[in-house]
Design a protein around this motif. Structure first.
Motif, PDB file in Angstrom:
ATOM      1  N   ALA A 156       0.846  -1.207   0.000  1.00  0.00           N
ATOM      2  CA  ALA A 156       0.000   0.000   0.000  1.00  0.00           C
ATOM      3  C   ALA A 156       0.878   1.254   0.000  1.00  0.00           C
ATOM      4  O   ALA A 156       2.088   1.197   0.177  1.00  0.00           O
ATOM      5  N   ASP A 157       0.233   2.395  -0.208  1.00  0.00           N
ATOM      6  CA  ASP A 157       0.923   3.694  -0.153  1.00  0.00           C
ATOM      7  C   ASP A 157       0.942   4.135   1.313  1.00  0.00           C
ATOM      8  O   ASP A 157      -0.086   4.518   1.866  1.00  0.00           O
TER       9      ASP A 157
ATOM     10  N   ARG B  85      -0.913   7.103   2.795  1.00  0.00           N
ATOM     11  CA  ARG B  85      -2.386   7.145   2.932  1.00  0.00           C
ATOM     12  C   ARG B  85      -2.929   5.738   3.171  1.00  0.00           C
ATOM     13  O   ARG B  85      -3.922   5.316   2.568  1.00  0.00           O
ATOM     14  N   VAL B  86      -2.262   5.040   4.075  1.00  0.00           N
ATOM     15  CA  VAL B  86      -2.591   3.622   4.271  1.00  0.00           C
ATOM     16  C   VAL B  86      -3.996   3.443   4.875  1.00  0.00           C
ATOM     17  O   VAL B  86      -4.709   2.501   4.509  1.00  0.00           O
TER      18      VAL B  86
ATOM     19  N   GLU C  60      -6.707   5.227   4.352  1.00  0.00           N
ATOM     20  CA  GLU C  60      -7.655   5.380   3.228  1.00  0.00           C
ATOM     21  C   GLU C  60      -7.635   4.115   2.368  1.00  0.00           C
ATOM     22  O   GLU C  60      -8.671   3.593   1.958  1.00  0.00           O
ATOM     23  N   GLN C  61      -6.453   3.559   2.150  1.00  0.00           N
ATOM     24  CA  GLN C  61      -6.346   2.400   1.247  1.00  0.00           C
ATOM     25  C   GLN C  61      -6.935   1.126   1.874  1.00  0.00           C
ATOM     26  O   GLN C  61      -7.606   0.358   1.199  1.00  0.00           O
TER      27      GLN C  61
ATOM     28  N   ALA D 111     -10.556   1.294   1.699  1.00  0.00           N
ATOM     29  CA  ALA D 111     -11.008   1.056   0.323  1.00  0.00           C
ATOM     30  C   ALA D 111     -11.021  -0.441   0.003  1.00  0.00           C
ATOM     31  O   ALA D 111     -11.967  -0.941  -0.619  1.00  0.00           O
TER      32      ALA D 111
ATOM     33  N   PHE E 122      -3.252  -3.767  -4.324  1.00  0.00           N
ATOM     34  CA  PHE E 122      -2.914  -2.343  -4.155  1.00  0.00           C
ATOM     35  C   PHE E 122      -2.242  -1.756  -5.400  1.00  0.00           C
ATOM     36  O   PHE E 122      -2.190  -0.545  -5.573  1.00  0.00           O
TER      37      PHE E 122
ATOM     38  N   TYR F 252      -9.904  -1.893  -6.917  1.00  0.00           N
ATOM     39  CA  TYR F 252      -9.665  -2.936  -5.892  1.00  0.00           C
ATOM     40  C   TYR F 252     -10.742  -4.024  -5.963  1.00  0.00           C
ATOM     41  O   TYR F 252     -10.454  -5.206  -5.796  1.00  0.00           O
TER      42      TYR F 252
END
Ligand code: DX5
Ligand code: ZN
Length: 222
Positions: A17-18, A21-22, A24-25, A28, A206, A211
């Protein structure tokens, strides 16, 4: 523990993941149909990489209602265990961890109300985990060398998955068979056919724009 092996569970790995902004991810992927969140903890000793620790895992787990599946790629799982237990639903340690007394650590994981997993590197023969099969709820067959996401799937691991499924049936045991590393749709199909029912997926979820579509593809639902 009655486990429904017929449903393929998808566990996106936060390692892909990023990290800016984990939260938010992971929200999602939860909305997109993920079943668990997979947290790859690396200590720079057991594997040649350092990822994140208990505070990061707790923060990520708090962002979603999905079970936190903590994969400890660390030398001393028993020493650090208590710091992950409040966050985790499952805790998986490695049979190769140099700390020893693995059966005691597996017992502590279950005593805390978590499910207990054991994992083995591609180079470790299945025989290494046989003594623990009646003390676990999950067996993680690594399909890449632990340490980094984005590696290529090692198809020779399919035999190990089949052996694990056959031994589980022979002994009348009940544990998930999870795979981790290089799992995209084609590999998912092969691993499920071999007996796996939990798929860790980093890049193949990711790394994708949609997704929900990525997760459906892993369940080979269309
Ligand atoms: C290796 C890691 C990776 C990660 C998933 O130590 O455990 O397997 O979770 O990586 P990819 O991107 O291959 O799905
Ligand atoms: Zn993992």
């Amino acid at each position: 523990m009655a486990i429904d092996f017929s449903k393929t569970l998808i566990a996106p790995s936060v390692l892909a993941a990023d990290f800016t902004r984990v939260g938010e991810q992971v929200r999602a992927v939860e909305a997109a149909g993920a079943d668990w969140i997979h947290l790859d903890v690396m200590d720079g000793h057991f594997v040649d990489n350092i990822s994140f620790g208990p505070a990061f895992c707790a923060a990520v787990a708090k962002a979603v209602s999905l079970p936190a599946d903590v994969h400890l790629m660390i030398e001393r799982p028993g020493h650090y265990l208590d710091r992950f237990l409040p966050t985790a639903r499952n805790v998986t340690l490695h049979v190769e961890a140099g700390e020893g007394h693995l059966a005691e650590t597996l017992r502590r994981i279950r005593a805390a109300g978590c499910t207990a997993g054991i994992s083995l590197r591609p180079g470790t023969p299945f025989a290494a985990v046989e003594p623990y099969l009646d003390q676990i709820d999950l067996l993680l067959v690594m399909t890449v060398e632990p340490g980094f996401g984005g590696q290529s799937f090692q198809p020779e691991m399919l035999g190990k998955i089949e052996t694990a499924a056959a031994e589980r049936a022979r002994r009348g045991l009940a544990f998930h068979i999870q795979v981790d590393g290089g799992i995209s749709a084609p590999q998912a199909k092969l691993c499920v056919a071999a007996g796996a029912n939990v798929l860790v997926a980093g890049t193949s979820v990711f790394g994708k724009p949609d997704y929900a579509e990525a997760i459906r593809a892993l369940r080979f639902e269309h």
